[in-house]
Structures are given as C-alpha cells and as structure tokens.
Design a protein around this motif. Structure first.
Motif, PDB file in Angstrom:
ATOM      1  N   CYS A   1      55.689  15.846  13.926  1.00 49.83           N
ATOM      2  CA  CYS A   1      55.112  14.683  13.252  1.00 49.83           C
ATOM      3  C   CYS A   1      56.189  13.901  12.518  1.00 49.83           C
ATOM      4  O   CYS A   1      57.307  14.375  12.336  1.00 49.83           O
ATOM      5  CB  CYS A   1      54.053  15.122  12.246  1.00 49.83           C
ATOM      6  SG  CYS A   1      52.704  16.058  12.962  1.00 49.83           S
TER       7      CYS A   1
ATOM      8  N   ILE B   1      51.710  11.733  14.765  1.00 46.99           N
ATOM      9  CA  ILE B   1      51.959  12.884  15.639  1.00 46.99           C
ATOM     10  C   ILE B   1      52.825  12.390  16.793  1.00 46.99           C
ATOM     11  O   ILE B   1      52.405  11.554  17.582  1.00 46.99           O
ATOM     12  CB  ILE B   1      50.642  13.488  16.162  1.00 46.99           C
ATOM     13  CG1 ILE B   1      49.805  14.026  14.994  1.00 46.99           C
ATOM     14  CG2 ILE B   1      50.934  14.584  17.189  1.00 46.99           C
ATOM     15  CD1 ILE B   1      48.420  14.499  15.398  1.00 46.99           C
TER      16      ILE B   1
ATOM     17  N   LEU C   1      48.623   8.762  16.575  1.00 47.02           N
ATOM     18  CA  LEU C   1      49.386   9.311  17.685  1.00 47.02           C
ATOM     19  C   LEU C   1      49.374   8.309  18.823  1.00 47.02           C
ATOM     20  O   LEU C   1      48.647   7.314  18.776  1.00 47.02           O
ATOM     21  CB  LEU C   1      48.829  10.672  18.131  1.00 47.02           C
ATOM     22  CG  LEU C   1      47.365  10.765  18.546  1.00 47.02           C
ATOM     23  CD1 LEU C   1      47.174  10.362  20.000  1.00 47.02           C
ATOM     24  CD2 LEU C   1      46.872  12.184  18.349  1.00 47.02           C
TER      25      LEU C   1
END
Length: 171
Positions: free
Chosen positions: A86, A95, A131
C-alpha cells in the motif's frame, strides 16, 4: 489428469478453508522481499500475454517496498502465501498490490488482505481505501465491486488501461 481427479482438486475442503483463515498477517521485512517477488510474479504471470507486458507488480523492487512499512505478508505454516503493498496519502490508503499464492487462491485470503488494508486505514483515521487494476484483468474488475469497491474512473497511463476503485471506510 482424469476429469474426476481434476474436479476433486477444485473442491475446497474444510481444512483448505481453515488454512486460508489461519494465516498470520504481519509487516513485511527485508528478508521477505525475495518471497514476495516470487509470489507476485507467479500470481501475475497469467496476465502477461493478455496485457502484452509484465504488470507493474511483477517488476517492483520489494526490498525497497518493505522499508516504508506499508507492505504486509500473510504467512501460513512459515510460508508466505499473500502480499499486500500500500501507499499512504493524506486522505486515503492506496492498495498498490494484493497477490495470493495459487495454493490458497479462492479461499478468502484476498478478502482478508483487503479487510486488513481497510483496518489499517481506519486505525490511521483515513476514510477511504483506493486501488486500481488493469482493464484487461477482467476478473479483478468484476471482483472489487463484489467487495464493496465502486469504480471511480478509467484512464490510460504509460500504455496501460487502468480501472480505479474506491471504498469508504469508517474512520
């Protein structure tokens, strides 16, 4: 392999499920770098032909990623079976990589690693986890919304078509 034995290998036993649940997630340290690299290369290898090149996690420097204390590994019986990398931002946790060893894929470890990231964000008072994935990794594009992430946008970066996701968490 006969089709009957292949079918049997795809069925998860109670022991398999328990093994995926009974992992220890801990901060990655320098000595984990080689195992993290091998696991990630193995996990992403199936996408190389589809994307036309190695995804970024396959060429990352895992020794360097262990140092800022934003990388974790999942261990089972002394073996690294999961990787989570991360990057902190003022308003979110990004992430960069979540990878699971093929021996435990499909048994909930990926979910545990995503939940771990959410817990880290909550503990730090950050209200969002983000992410991204390559659009050609259609399994991932379908997977993240089932885990509560919403698609925020798509873009092209360095010849890669990327899909971005975010999930709000309680601070």
């Amino acid at each position: 392999m006969p089709s009957g034995s292949r079918r049997a290998s795809l069925v998860m036993s109670r022991a398999d499920l328990d093994a995926a649940k009974n992992v220890n997630i801990r901060r990655a340290v320098d000595r984990d770098a080689e195992a993290m690299m091998r696991l990630t290369r193995d996990a992403y290898q199936r996408y190389v032909e589809r994307i036309g090149r190695e995804p970024a996690p396959m060429v990352a420097d895992y020794t360097q990623l262990c140092e800022p204390a934003c990388a974790w590994v999942a261990e089972h019986e002394g073996r690294i079976v999961g990787v989570l990398v991360c990057e902190w931002a003022p308003d979110h946790l990004l992430i960069e990589n979540v990878a699971v060893h093929e021996s435990v894929r499909g048994r909930g470890l990926g979910i545990r690693l995503l939940q771990w990231a959410e817990q880290q964000a909550q503990a730090a008072g950050v209200r969002q986890v983000r992410l991204y994935t390559n659009a050609a990794m259609h399994e991932n594009v379908a997977y993240y919304p089932r885990r509560g992430f919403r698609e925020t946008h798509r873009t092209e970066q360095d010849g890669r078509r990327l899909v971005f996701f975010a999930k709000d968490v309680e601070a």
